[in-house]
Each structure stands twice: as structure tokens, then as C-alpha cells.
Design a protein around this motif. Structure first.
Motif, PDB file in Angstrom:
ATOM      1  N   GLN A  86       0.825  -1.207   0.000  1.00 38.56           N
ATOM      2  CA  GLN A  86       0.000   0.000   0.000  1.00 38.56           C
ATOM      3  C   GLN A  86       0.862   1.260   0.000  1.00 38.56           C
ATOM      4  O   GLN A  86       0.468   2.282  -0.533  1.00 38.56           O
ATOM      5  CB  GLN A  86      -0.880   0.044   1.249  1.00 38.56           C
ATOM      6  CG  GLN A  86      -1.945  -1.019   1.321  1.00 38.56           C
ATOM      7  CD  GLN A  86      -2.804  -0.818   2.548  1.00 38.56           C
ATOM      8  OE1 GLN A  86      -3.814  -0.131   2.506  1.00 38.56           O
ATOM      9  NE2 GLN A  86      -2.415  -1.407   3.659  1.00 38.56           N
ATOM     10  N   ILE A  88       0.167  -0.052  -4.543  1.00 39.79           N
ATOM     11  CA  ILE A  88      -1.227   0.107  -4.963  1.00 39.79           C
ATOM     12  C   ILE A  88      -2.066   0.495  -3.742  1.00 39.79           C
ATOM     13  O   ILE A  88      -2.215  -0.289  -2.805  1.00 39.79           O
ATOM     14  CB  ILE A  88      -1.789  -1.184  -5.604  1.00 39.79           C
ATOM     15  CG1 ILE A  88      -0.858  -1.678  -6.730  1.00 39.79           C
ATOM     16  CG2 ILE A  88      -3.192  -0.927  -6.140  1.00 39.79           C
ATOM     17  CD1 ILE A  88      -1.307  -2.971  -7.383  1.00 39.79           C
ATOM     18  N   GLU A  89      -2.599   1.707  -3.778  1.00 42.32           N
ATOM     19  CA  GLU A  89      -3.383   2.223  -2.662  1.00 42.32           C
ATOM     20  C   GLU A  89      -4.765   1.579  -2.623  1.00 42.32           C
ATOM     21  O   GLU A  89      -5.194   0.933  -3.573  1.00 42.32           O
ATOM     22  CB  GLU A  89      -3.545   3.751  -2.773  1.00 42.32           C
ATOM     23  CG  GLU A  89      -2.237   4.530  -2.854  1.00 42.32           C
ATOM     24  CD  GLU A  89      -1.681   4.640  -4.265  1.00 42.32           C
ATOM     25  OE1 GLU A  89      -2.273   4.017  -5.192  1.00 42.32           O
ATOM     26  OE2 GLU A  89      -0.672   5.337  -4.458  1.00 42.32           O
ATOM     27  N   ASN A  90      -5.466   1.776  -1.520  1.00 34.38           N
ATOM     28  CA  ASN A  90      -6.856   1.322  -1.424  1.00 34.38           C
ATOM     29  C   ASN A  90      -7.756   2.225  -2.260  1.00 34.38           C
ATOM     30  O   ASN A  90      -7.495   3.427  -2.377  1.00 34.38           O
ATOM     31  CB  ASN A  90      -7.341   1.353   0.026  1.00 34.38           C
ATOM     32  CG  ASN A  90      -6.670   0.299   0.880  1.00 34.38           C
ATOM     33  OD1 ASN A  90      -5.937  -0.539   0.372  1.00 34.38           O
ATOM     34  ND2 ASN A  90      -6.922   0.339   2.170  1.00 34.38           N
ATOM     35  N   PRO A  91      -8.811   1.685  -2.826  1.00 36.94           N
ATOM     36  CA  PRO A  91      -9.751   2.527  -3.580  1.00 36.94           C
ATOM     37  C   PRO A  91     -10.706   3.270  -2.649  1.00 36.94           C
ATOM     38  O   PRO A  91     -11.037   2.790  -1.563  1.00 36.94           O
ATOM     39  CB  PRO A  91     -10.525   1.499  -4.419  1.00 36.94           C
ATOM     40  CG  PRO A  91     -10.522   0.268  -3.564  1.00 36.94           C
ATOM     41  CD  PRO A  91      -9.199   0.262  -2.845  1.00 36.94           C
ATOM     42  N   TYR A 143      -8.308   8.577  -5.482  1.00 32.64           N
ATOM     43  CA  TYR A 143      -8.301   7.129  -5.256  1.00 32.64           C
ATOM     44  C   TYR A 143      -9.538   6.470  -5.858  1.00 32.64           C
ATOM     45  O   TYR A 143     -10.088   5.515  -5.303  1.00 32.64           O
ATOM     46  CB  TYR A 143      -8.224   6.834  -3.759  1.00 32.64           C
ATOM     47  CG  TYR A 143      -6.985   7.385  -3.102  1.00 32.64           C
ATOM     48  CD1 TYR A 143      -5.759   6.743  -3.219  1.00 32.64           C
ATOM     49  CD2 TYR A 143      -7.026   8.582  -2.379  1.00 32.64           C
ATOM     50  CE1 TYR A 143      -4.613   7.254  -2.633  1.00 32.64           C
ATOM     51  CE2 TYR A 143      -5.888   9.104  -1.792  1.00 32.64           C
ATOM     52  CZ  TYR A 143      -4.687   8.442  -1.919  1.00 32.64           C
ATOM     53  OH  TYR A 143      -3.545   8.954  -1.338  1.00 32.64           O
ATOM     54  N   ILE A 183      -7.588   2.482  -9.357  1.00 32.99           N
ATOM     55  CA  ILE A 183      -6.966   1.404  -8.572  1.00 32.99           C
ATOM     56  C   ILE A 183      -7.138   0.072  -9.288  1.00 32.99           C
ATOM     57  O   ILE A 183      -6.232  -0.780  -9.284  1.00 32.99           O
ATOM     58  CB  ILE A 183      -7.577   1.350  -7.161  1.00 32.99           C
ATOM     59  CG1 ILE A 183      -7.492   2.732  -6.477  1.00 32.99           C
ATOM     60  CG2 ILE A 183      -6.873   0.289  -6.318  1.00 32.99           C
ATOM     61  CD1 ILE A 183      -6.096   3.301  -6.363  1.00 32.99           C
ATOM     62  N   LYS A 192      -4.411  -0.358 -11.845  1.00 31.89           N
ATOM     63  CA  LYS A 192      -3.120  -0.706 -11.236  1.00 31.89           C
ATOM     64  C   LYS A 192      -3.046  -2.206 -10.934  1.00 31.89           C
ATOM     65  O   LYS A 192      -2.023  -2.847 -11.192  1.00 31.89           O
ATOM     66  CB  LYS A 192      -2.906   0.103  -9.954  1.00 31.89           C
ATOM     67  CG  LYS A 192      -2.623   1.584 -10.187  1.00 31.89           C
ATOM     68  CD  LYS A 192      -2.293   2.289  -8.872  1.00 31.89           C
ATOM     69  CE  LYS A 192      -1.966   3.750  -9.101  1.00 31.89           C
ATOM     70  NZ  LYS A 192      -1.569   4.448  -7.853  1.00 31.89           N
TER      71      LYS A 192
END
Length: 363
Positions: free
Chosen positions: A149, A168-171, A346, A351, A354
Motif C-alpha cells: 500500500q 497500490i493504494e486502497n480505492p 483514489y 486502482i 493498477k
């Protein structure tokens, strides 16, 4: 024939990692991949999983609940054999496991099976003991790829150069229906999370006790349940806050229940990218958060530009921030407007791209 991906779920309950793993599984299923879930716990399924995704249960509860050390090791050995047999039976092209302990268990079970594994670290590796971190580092080094993250989380590990990695960040998943309307008429401060040591609700209650002395009309409502419930109740009583601090328990939708609240507070010592903070911001709640490790809250709040950041574990600074919001409605409004930037930043479709690009490297 579409490629087959098996996702390993620790459980399918309300945890943030489980929600994101379901999001990734759904994304791949919706984009033509064959997806299967292997669920390791009896906990009630509450994640939003695509109905066309088959779920196989191979519960680990009996192993975790065994108190006798020798018996536990024996049960774990036979569980790993069953796990291995299940993977062979499902014949996937790729296996994906979220959370470090589950990645390690997956790697051990699949030793010698030539199916690539993708691991994903979703929390704060700096909380692990040196022994655990060494074990997890070894497990991730046997994966084909690892998703993180945050860059700070990745920095905790020493991975081989041939292992593909991604941040990869949280949506920020849009709410169904209409956003709740905050009317700010009841002077309520809210927080939410599991009642565990990580969330530091003890610090929040101590901070609120300072706020209460100057602003007795305010209430603090904490949503969630967990092992520290009785301890927190005792703390509330000792501070004579029984009428002002409410432990509300679990509810289906915190922000629908708390639509009349003024602002949201996160008091954790560590988080990944906290989903509850993300949702509060997306709705437009002014937010205060500790600068918890390894930096997810800081990233969401953009270093303090989208909400107030305070040092973790400092109840006095937390109280100061709450008083600043109470005394300055204009600051609340400014942060409320600014916080909604994360909806676009986001967005789920970004996301999703990604994750799809990451998986394409392996299948």
C-alpha cells in the motif's frame, strides 16, 4: 480458456484487508479471469464478493484455537497438507494471498508446486518482531510478486531484484445512494474501529476528558467491538464520562448512523491505509488523525492539508486538535471541502487499472 486465479482469504469478515482483497478478486473476475476463493475462517461473510466466484472453505480455526503447543503443531501440519491438496485440486495458474502471515502459510504449503504466488502486505510491518519480520521477508522472497500500500511498508523488507513489486493504494469506493447529511446540531464526535490496542481508544478517551471540561455539551461515540471493551468501559467510568462517551458497538453503516456528527477522529498507533478514515473524508467529515505508522493517514490527509495530523500516543495534542475544530467551524468546513479530493485521487477505476496491470505481468 481464461486464466485461473485463487485468492486466499484469512476470513471474509469486516476487516479492511478482506474488503480490498474482495475488490481485487471482483476486478479480475469482471475482466474475464476465472477466480476462486479459498476461505480460511468460519467468520460470517460480510465482504462484497461477486456471486459468480466460487468459495471453498478450509477452516483454520481449529488450529488457531488449540492451546496445547504440541497438538497445535500437529494440527497445523495436517492443515498444510489439506491446503496443499486443495491447491492441486483447483489447479490455478496463479495464487494470491493478502496479509503476511497468510502469505507465509501459503508459501510453506505450496513448496515445490510450480504455481506463482502474489503476496500483499496490507498493514504495518514495523510492528512485527524481528523474528516475525525475518520469517515474512523469507516468504515474500519466494513470491513472484508483492503488492504494497505504501513505500514505507515496502522499505521494511529486503526483496530480491527479480521479484516484481507495486505500490497500490486502497480505492475510495463511492457509497450507494445519497451521502448522509451532517447537521452539526448534536455536538457529536465520532470514531470507529475494533476495540483493540492498535486503535488506542484509551488515548482518545483521555483526550476527550480534557475536551469535556471546557465543552461538556459534546459527546464522543465510538463504533466497534473487540477485546478491550470492558477495559474501556472501566476507563470511561473512572473519568466520570458515562453520559458523554458511548461505546456503540458494531453497526452496518457507521456514517449513516452518525450523520449528525461534527467530525471524525482516528487515534491508531498503526494502520495501513485506513479505510474508515478514507470513507469519512469522502463523505466530507472534517477529520483528525494520529500520524500513525507507516504513513497511510499522513498520505490521505496530505501531510495535514486535508485534515489535522497529531503525533501518535499524545492525548494532549489530540485534545488540542478537537478543541481547535470545536472553536473554529470555518476550519472544519475548509477541511471538509478539501478532504473530498480523495474521491478522484483514489477512484476505484484507477486502482482497478493498477491491479490489472500488476497481475498481467504474471499471467
Amino acid at each position: 480458456m481464461s486464466k485461473h486465479i485463487v485468492f486466499i482469504f484469512r476470513n471474509m469478515g469486516t476487516g479492511g484487508a478482506q474488503k480490498i482483497e474482495a475488490f481485487v478478486a471482483n476486478t479480475l473476475s469482471n475482466n474475464g479471469y476465472k477466480v476462486t476463493v479459498l476461505n480460511m475462517a468460519k467468520e460470517k461473510c460480510s465482504v462484497d464478493i461477486n456471486k459468480k466466484i466460487p468459495i471453498y472453505n478450509l477452516f483454520y480455526d481449529e488450529v488457531e484455537n488449540e492451546n496445547n503447543r504440541v497438538k497445535k503443531q500437529i494440527k497445523k501440519f495436517f492443515y498444510l497438507i489439506k491446503f496443499r491438496q486443495m491447491i492441486k485440486q483447483l489447479k490455478p495458474d496463479l495464487v494470491c494471498a493478502f496479509l503476511s502471515d497468510i502469505v507465509r502459510l501459503t508459501v510453506i504449503s505450496m513448496r515445490g508446486i510450480k504455481i506463482p504466488i502474489i503476496g500483499s502486505e496490507r498493514g504495518d510491518p514495523y510492528q512485527f518482531s524481528p523474528k516475525k519480520l525475518k520469517q515474512y521477508n523469507k516468504a515474500y522472497n519466494q513470491c513472484a510478486g508483492v503488492a504494497f500500500q505504501l513505500k514505507n511498508a515496502k522499505s521494511a523488507y529486503c526483496l530480491k531484484k527479480d521479484i516484481k513489486t507495486a505500490i497500490i493504494e486502497n480505492p475510495c469506493i463511492p457509497r450507494e445512494g445519497v451521502f448522509p447529511v451532517r447537521n452539526n446540531s448534536e455536538h457529536i464526535i465520532i470514531s470507529a474501529g475494533r476495540l483493540s490496542r492498535q486503535k488506542r481508544f484509551d488515548i482518545l478517551i483521555d483526550a476527550f476528558s480534557i475536551v469535556h471540561k471546557s465543552y461538556p455539551e459534546y459527546m464522543l461515540v465510538i463504533y466497534g467491538d473487540g477485546p478491550l471493551k470492558n477495559e474501556l468501559k472501566k476507563q470511561i467510568k473512572q473519568n466520570n464520562l458515562e453520559k458523554s462517551v458511548i461505546l456503540e458497538g458494531n453497526v452496518s453503516d457507521v456514517f449513516q448512523e452518525a450523520s449528525s456528527a461534527e467530525f471524525f477522529v482516528l487515534s491508531s498507533d498503526f494502520e495501513g491505509i485506513p479505510n474508515v478514515l478514507m470513507e469519512a473524508m469522502a463523505i466530507g467529515f472534517p477529520c483528525i488523525s494520529t500520524d500513525c505508522s507507516p504513513g497511510g493517514a499522513n498520505k490521505l490527509l496530505d501531510g495535514g492539508k486535508r485534515g489535522i495530523l497529531v503525533p501518535k500516543g499524545n492525548y494532549f495534542k489530540l485534545a488540542e486538535a478537537m478543541i481547535q475544530f470545536i472553536e473554529n467551524p470555518d476550519i472544519q468546513e475548509a477541511y471538509s471541502n478539501k478532504s473530498k479530493e480523495i474521491i478522484k485521487e483514489y477512484a476505484p477505476e484507477q486502482i482497478e487499472k493498477k491491479w490489472l496491470n500488476f497481475f498481467k505481468q504474471f499471467i
